[in-house]
Design a protein around this motif. Structure first.
Motif, PDB file in Angstrom:
ATOM      1  N   ARG A  55      -4.982   6.772  -1.800  1.00 45.37           N
ATOM      2  CA  ARG A  55      -3.531   6.828  -1.188  1.00 45.37           C
ATOM      3  C   ARG A  55      -3.309   8.454  -1.283  1.00 45.37           C
ATOM      4  N   ALA A  56      -2.554   8.657  -0.164  1.00 44.92           N
ATOM      5  CA  ALA A  56      -2.019  10.259  -0.278  1.00 44.92           C
ATOM      6  C   ALA A  56      -0.749  10.336  -1.266  1.00 44.92           C
ATOM      7  N   ASN A  57      -0.664  11.738  -1.548  1.00 42.75           N
ATOM      8  CA  ASN A  57       0.557  11.955  -2.326  1.00 42.75           C
ATOM      9  C   ASN A  57       1.901  12.130  -1.513  1.00 42.75           C
ATOM     10  N   LEU A  58       2.873  11.776  -2.109  1.00 41.12           N
ATOM     11  CA  LEU A  58       3.963  11.952  -1.266  1.00 41.12           C
ATOM     12  C   LEU A  58       4.183  13.401  -0.834  1.00 41.12           C
ATOM     13  N   VAL A  83       6.498   6.310  -7.322  1.00 39.25           N
ATOM     14  CA  VAL A  83       7.110   5.354  -6.507  1.00 39.25           C
ATOM     15  C   VAL A  83       7.193   4.174  -7.611  1.00 39.25           C
ATOM     16  N   TRP A 135       4.615   3.422   1.605  1.00 34.58           N
ATOM     17  CA  TRP A 135       4.585   3.900   0.406  1.00 34.58           C
ATOM     18  C   TRP A 135       5.009   3.206  -0.770  1.00 34.58           C
ATOM     19  N   THR A 136       5.524   2.076  -0.439  1.00 34.43           N
ATOM     20  CA  THR A 136       5.932   1.027  -1.503  1.00 34.43           C
ATOM     21  C   THR A 136       4.822  -0.064  -1.009  1.00 34.43           C
ATOM     22  N   GLU A 137       3.928   0.091   0.282  1.00 32.48           N
ATOM     23  CA  GLU A 137       3.221  -0.851   0.588  1.00 32.48           C
ATOM     24  C   GLU A 137       3.676  -2.232   0.582  1.00 32.48           C
ATOM     25  N   ASN A 181       8.431  13.117   3.794  1.00 31.06           N
ATOM     26  CA  ASN A 181       8.709  11.869   3.369  1.00 31.06           C
ATOM     27  C   ASN A 181      10.296  11.763   2.950  1.00 31.06           C
TER      28      ASN A 181
END
Lengths: 1078, 293
Positions: free
Chosen positions: B279-282, B63, A780-782, B286
């Motif tokens: 990218r996928a959404n959260l 994020v 997610w933060t890669e 998660n």
């Protein structure tokens, strides 16, 4: 013409100019000083409103700062200020009450202060105390963090976890009996709770199989806000010493000026006083002693008429502000909000037990006869803490200033009796009053404020300055009928006295100025303030007295011729003969007195036990004793551990980031991740260097170092062990709290609340799998995340974080651990004791640290505090500072003693040298020591002989008394030398001395004894002792000069004068000596 | 009084000029500015706060990397950095996951929060040193967030229903090194007795509806803290985020700053740096206790 005559003529010729000039100086000093005070007070008010709302600015003349008593470079003071800077600047005020063990209601009997009724009182008071401006936080039985492991949520989302709440949330009346027992267990522990409510009730909560000893209660609250039996409870009110914003300060006071330095501390004290007023108001409301005044309703009605908006809100806030009892309402009229009654203290046996209104001194003090308090709860509240203590010093100090008036009255009466003339009464009084006004004016003008020590400077100055005028007037009185011309009379008075008065003034001033070498600011202030006053008094005496006397009607020559032989029968002659006849006895007696005095002085104990300084019925002290008897000490003791021992290598965020990248690269490459290049030699070297630098940097962060935590845990256990031993030096230390308590509690709740886990976490508490670093990719933060290897240090750090996540700001860790984790604070509570006992405890703590804990280096303890030294061995983890207000107070003793010895030695040496020079006689100088020293030693030694400790501040009266002793001696010597130069034998020389100066010395002594004697009425024992000592010293100085001095002189001087041939006009033994020696 | 009725209409007009197209890169339309009842300050204040709330909806997820700097009164400071993931709550509150990166001894500590509009929030904390996730309850609203000057109350959304709102004034907010910002100052009094404050005053930007400043008064009605948001950036032409936030405590002299870097709003609008694909959404998955260990 002798030089004395020239001076006398010159003084006489310019008397009016000199008198007007000196009076003008005094007046301007007084006026300018007064303006400076007014200006200072106004500017202080600009820093923030700390008034009671009555309007106007109260002149600030009293400086109650504690710092004042220590030098700015004092290490303990510095450590103390560092605590303020690094942690928080505040003091605790304890509001306590107890419930009767034989209460009529069953709930109180069973649950003590946990009974719902009492919890409701605590909750109500807590809420109200929190509305007081200046109160940062209140910790009480209802509002303390209750951290535990238990069930969270309901239904499907139910889960076990950490519960953090206040001990009592919401209305205590809604709690069930089971809730009460649960809270008792949480605070008192299961066993103590069982002792109150029975084991059965406790087991109903904990379950039948529970091990009671596992439920240990809350060590942070036990003994602090509740006693072991649950019958006494305290609300710990944290009162800030607020900071002044730098800009606001700079706007009010010029940066760099003395006032700019003093103002913040003074403001902090004023703000605390305002908060104390608020606390007392809240308690009076609770006790039904603060009914609303009619003004309250009027103000309420007025606020209702205001339009909605900021102004109205501000007014509503002002109305509720407990710190202010007055408020400007409609048309700016100031109204009183509450009557504030207090029992008049005359209750009980025989007294009528009335009430006094404290809120407005301009109103009659008695409460209306119909007043009956309607308390909300039946408790008697006892309030204690350092701010009350400090205020008490000021209250008592200020009330002691009334003795100045009393002293003046006593002096006026005596003067009238002695001189039986208006001039004789008024002239000395005027001079004294002018000297005092000028002295205070000069002090204020310099920017000084009055403190507890300089508070007595007017009394002292009165005592020493009145002598000048009396000597002049006594001569005038004596010679009055013998001169045809007024001018001749006055010139003769001046001729006789100019030199001795000048010498005595100089030596008195030297006595005072010798205080300026002291380390203590108030002593220094007293020195230069009173020293200047003495010189001012001299200038006034020498100018105003001749001017005033030339306005008194002159009666011409009226004195009859002396009867033949009259003087032979006079007391002067008889005393001279007596002294000469019994000189051996007198000398032996003096020698004995000297030996006994030295023995007594060796055994003299100096002490600053503040409890002993106030009378038992002082309300602050009686509350203080009450609290200490139930909850242990309330004096602060600080042990601050500092990990920054040496200059640390610079360690920037960039360095940290570089190191993190290198470590990640190493870990990534090791894990075979393609995007990480293995470390080459250069990178490896950089990694090594950076790792070493980091380790050096981290080493200072002791609060998150397992090594340090282990050491300090053991240190604490060791201290506790000695604290529990009766009779040990540490028995006066009642409590120790530190972040260790938080770590233990966190570890316990992480482990199902078991009491066995109430300990500082250790290495074995970290699961094996976590002891290696781990690498993962966060999609997610890669970014890659490398979690370092975990150990006891990281566990502790994470427990702090967990605690901080739930703690209220008032319970914040930042008051105990510095943000950068390099400093760690342990706080103890000291019982009020004699200063040596307090210092012994401090010394013992230092010794234990030094001798048994190689990881700790006890830093701020003066070398003199520790016997012997020991080189630090092995790796030192932290420096340790010991500090706290209580310790500072106790240390004043040593400063007082050292300062006293120094200043006495210097003054005595100077004065002896001065006498030797003036009279050009070494013998005379050496002889002078005996009558100067003996009167001072004897009264002090009495305290030693009786084994009674002397209050430290009182010792400084000796410097004043020295001035007076020397005055007497100088007057004696001047006349004695004059007589010897005229060729007189010993007996006639003494007779001449007694004739010319005996009356004046006697008058002065009587006046001083009575003047200082008024201080005997003081409630503040240092002042009381000062008065007693001074009176005794002055009286003894009189005896010494009349009896001992001639006896000693007769030993060193022969009966026939060895210098000068007798004057042609030398008097014969049978004639009066007086006219002949002109 | 006539002008006051016309005002909101004029204002609405101005606003529609400022943002002529309701279409945005983000695809989330701007809700029309209602006409405010300026007669009653309570209704006016409530409407302003509600609209500002409504305006910042539809960003889906976020994020970012953050850095907290804690300053003591003496000026010493320490830094902590973290990553923060937020999932916008459609019905109930947002879900937030914060994971610490520095200092090293707390690296890997993670805090998960499920906010609830009505109930108290759910919180969990994971400590790598003992490898345990613990639910934490009652982490009091007035509790400090990680020892900073922010409390949980400050960081949670200002739920309209939990306060009594009152319009105070229109003002120009002046800050050093900044153009004066036109704001509405609206007072909010907490209805909840558990709040640490007697009142707060929020300054909403009159054009952008951002919370520029929040002032806090303690229960003794003394000014306690000020929150200042600055260095605003506009994301996808629609959502404002402050890069820099400062909370200053006036009573203790301490302050905390919160700086954000690498802010991604609505992840689906970005390409993965690894795969190059969108990218996928959260999602809720998660934000579970399993996910954050």
């Amino acid at each position: 013409m002798t030089s004395e005559l020239r001076v006398a003529r010159s003084l006489f010729r310019h008397r009016f100019v000199l008198a007007i000039g000196s009076l003008a100086v005094v007046t301007s000093l007084a006026l300018l000083g007064g303006r400076r005070v007014a200006d200072f007070s106004t500017r202080m008010a600009g820093l923030g409103d700390t008034s009671n709302g009555a309007g106007g600015v109260t002149p600030l003349v009293f400086d109650p700062r504690m710092d004042l008593w220590f030098g700015a470079d004092d290490e303990v003071v510095q450590a103390f200020h560092q605590i303020e800077e690094r942690f928080v600047a505040e003091d605790y005020v304890m509001v306590t009450f107890e419930v009767p063990t034989d209460a009529s209601d069953e709930e109180t009997r069973r649950f003590g202060v946990f009974a719902r009724e009492h919890l409701a009182t605590i909750a109500r008071l807590t809420d109200e105390l929190l509305t007081i401006p200046g109160v940062r936080h209140v910790r009480s039985l209802t509002r303390s963090p209750w951290i535990r492991y238990g069930t969270i949520g309901d239904g499907a989302t139910q889960e076990r976890g950490l519960l953090i709440s206040d001990l009592v949330e919401g209305d205590p009346g809604q709690l069930s009996e089971r809730d009460l027992v649960e809270r008792m267990i949480a605070v008192l522990g299961a066993q103590r709770a069982a002792a109150r409510v029975g084991e059965e009730s406790v087991r109903r909560v904990l379950g039948p199989g529970a091990v009671l000893a596992d439920h240990i209660g809350e060590p942070l609250l036990l003994g602090t806000i509740i006693n072991d039996s649950g019958t006494t409870t305290a609300l710990q009110v944290q009162v800030l010493r607020p900071r002044v914003d730098a800009d606001v300060l700079a706007a009010a006071f010029e940066p760099g000026s003395g006032e700019h330095d003093v103002a913040p501390a003074l403001y902090a004290v004023q703000a605390q006083r305002a908060a104390l007023r608020g606390i007392e108001h809240v308690l009076r409301v609770e006790s039904g002693l603060a009914p609303r005044a009619p003004g309250y309703a009027q103000l309420e009605a007025w606020i209702d008429t205001l339009p909605q908006g900021t102004e109205r809100d501000a007014a509503a806030v002002e109305l509720r502000n407990p710190n202010k009892n007055f408020m400007a309402g409609a048309e700016g009229r100031v109204l009183r909000k509450y009557f504030e009654y207090e029992p008049d203290g005359k209750g009980g046996k025989g007294g009528k037990g009335g009430y006094v209104d404290l809120s407005d001194p301009s109103q009659p003090l008695e409460a209306p006869a119909s007043f009956r308090p309607e308390p909300r709860s039946p408790h008697v509240f006892h309030v204690g803490g350092t701010p009350l203590f400090e205020r008490n010093f000021e209250t008592v100090g200020m009330s002691d200033s009334k003795y100045m008036g009393l002293m003046m009255l006593a002096i006026a009466v005596l003067l009238a009796l002695v001189f039986r003339s208006i001039a004789g009464t008024l002239v000395p009084l005027t001079i004294v009053l002018c000297a005092v006004a000028g002295m205070l004016g000069a002090a204020f003008l310099k920017g000084d404020l009055i403190n507890n020590l300089t508070m007595v400077s007017p009394n002292m100055l009165t005592a020493v300055s009145i002598a000048d005028a009396i000597h002049l007037l006594a001569s005038w009185q004596k010679l009055r009928g013998r001169y045809a011309e007024r001018s001749e009379l006055i010139i003769e008075v001046l001729r006789r006295n100019a030199l001795p008065v000048f010498l005595t003034s100089v030596t008195t001033a030297v006595g005072f100025y010798s205080l300026t070498i002291s380390e203590m600011i108030p002593v220094r202030m007293l020195g230069y303030t009173a020293g200047f006053g003495a010189l001012l008094a001299w200038a006034l005496s020498m100018s105003v007295v001749p001017a005033a006397l030339s306005l008194v009607p002159h009666r011409g020559r009226t004195a009859p011729e002396l009867e033949e032989g009259a003087l032979e029968r006079g007391w002067e002659a008889r005393l001279s003969r007596f002294v000469l006849r019994s000189r051996r006895g007198i000398l032996i007696g003096s020698g004995l007195a000297l030996v006994v005095s030295i023995w007594g002085l060796v055994h003299l104990r100096i002490d600053s036990d503040f409890r002993a300084m106030f009378p038992d019925d002082n309300p602050v002290m009686s509350d203080f004793n009450w609290i200490e008897a139930r909850m242990g000490g309330v004096g602060d003791f600080e042990i601050v551990f500092d990990g920054v021992r040496v200059e640390r290598p610079a360690w920037s965020e960039d360095d940290a980031a570089r190191l993190a990248r290198l470590r990640l690269r190493r870990a990534g490459a090791a894990a075979g991740e393609a995007e990480f290049e293995p470390l080459d030699a250069a990178a490896q070297a950089e990694l090594t260097t950076l790792s070493q630098e980091e380790a050096a940097f981290q080493g200072a962060r002791i609060a998150v170092s397992a090594d340090f935590l282990r050491e300090v845990d053991a240190f604490e256990a060791r201290l506790r062990q000695e604290m529990a031993e009766p009779g040990s030096a540490l028995a006066v230390l009642t409590d120790l709290t530190s972040p260790l308590d938080i770590l233990r509690r966190m570890h316990q709740v992480q482990n199902d609340n078991s009491g066995r886990f109430y300990r500082v976490p250790a290495e074995e508490d970290v699961p094996a799998a976590q002891r290696q670093e781990s690498l993962e990719y966060d999609e997610w933060t890669e970014e890659w995340l490398l979690v370092p290897a975990q150990d006891a240090s990281t566990l502790a750090a994470q427990y702090y974080l967990q605690y901080e996540n739930g703690a209220k700001p008032g319970e914040n860790l930042s008051t105990q651990v510095s943000m950068d984790r390099t400093r760690f604070r342990m706080q103890g509570r000291l019982e009020q004791s004699p200063s040596e006992v307090t210092l012994d405890a401090v010394r013992r703590v230092a010794e234990i640290g030094r001798d048994e804990f190689p990881g700790l280096s006890m830093r701020v303890v003066h070398a003199a505090d520790l016997r012997g030294t020991r080189e630090a061995q092995g790796a030192v983890l932290a420096d340790v500072d010991l500090s706290g207000k209580m310790m500072l107070f106790a240390r004043t003793n040593r400063i007082f003693t050292v300062g006293f010895v120094q200043s006495m030695a210097i003054a005595l040496t100077l004065i002896t040298l001065l006498i030797g020079t003036i009279f050009r006689s070494l013998r005379l100088a050496l002889v002078s020591i005996i009558p100067n020293v003996l009167p001072i030693m004897m009264p002090l030694s009495v305290f030693g002989l009786l084994g009674r400790p002397l209050d430290a501040p009182a010792i400084f009266v000796a410097s004043v008394a020295l001035g007076v002793c020397v005055d007497d001696t100088l007057h004696f010597f001047t006349k004695f030398v004059r007589a010897r130069r005229q060729g007189l034998g010993l007996e006639h020389s003494f007779r001449y001395v007694f004739e010319t100066t005996g009356t004046a010395i006697t008058f002065t002594s009587v006046i001083l004894v009575l003047g200082f004697g008024t201080l005997v009425l003081s409630d503040f024992s240092p002042n009381y002792m000062m008065g007693t000592l001074a009176a005794a010293m002055v009286a003894l100085a009189w005896v010494a000069d009349i009896v001992v001095t001639p006896a000693v002189l007769s030993l060193v001087f022969h009966d026939s004068p060895e210098t000068d041939t007798p004057d042609a006009s030398a008097p014969t033994a049978s004639a009066s000596l007086e006219p002949a020696l002109q | 009084m006539k002008t006051s009725i016309l005002m909101p209409c004029a204002l609405a007009l101005c606003l529609s000029f400022a943002f002529p197209a309701q279409e945005h890169e983000s695809g989330v339309p701007i809700p029309p500015v209602p006409s405010f009842d300026t007669e009653d300050p309570v209704a006016h204040g409530t409407a302003l706060a509600s609209y500002a709330d409504l305006r910042d909806q539809g960003w889906k997820d976020e994020v970012s990397q953050g850095r907290m700097t804690l300053y003591s009164a003496a000026g010493d400071s320490v830094e902590r950095s973290f990553t923060r993931m937020v999932l916008e709550g459609a019905v109930d509150g947002d879900k937030i996951l914060v994971r610490f990166l520095t200092p090293a001894e707390i690296k890997g500590v993670a805090a998960l929060t499920h906010e609830h509009a009505q109930d108290s929030d759910d919180n969990w904390l994971y400590l790598p040193a003992n490898k345990r996730v613990r639910r934490i309850s009652g982490a009091n609203k007035t509790a400090s967030f990680q020892g900073t000057e922010f409390t949980y109350e400050d960081l949670s959304n200002l739920e309209i229903a939990e306060y009594t709102w009152r319009f105070l004034e229109q003002a120009e907010l002046e800050r050093e090194g900044e153009e004066p910002q036109p704001v509405y100052r609206v007072e909010a009094r907490p209805r909840d007795a558990d709040s640490g404050y007697s009142r707060i005053v929020v300054s909403y930007h009159r054009d952008h509806w951002r919370r520029e400043r929040i002032e806090y008064w303690d229960r003794a009605e003394r000014k306690l803290k000020t929150w200042d948001s600055s260095a605003w950036t506009l994301h996808h032409g629609r959502f404002w985020r402050a890069v820099s936030i400062e909370m200053a405590n006036h009573q203790t002299g301490k302050r905390t700053t919160l700086d954000s870097a690498k802010v991604y709003l609505d992840l689906s609008r970005y390409k993965s740096s690894r795969t190059g694909e969108a990218r996928a959404n959260l999602s809720d998955s998660n934000f579970t206790t399993q996910a954050f260990q």
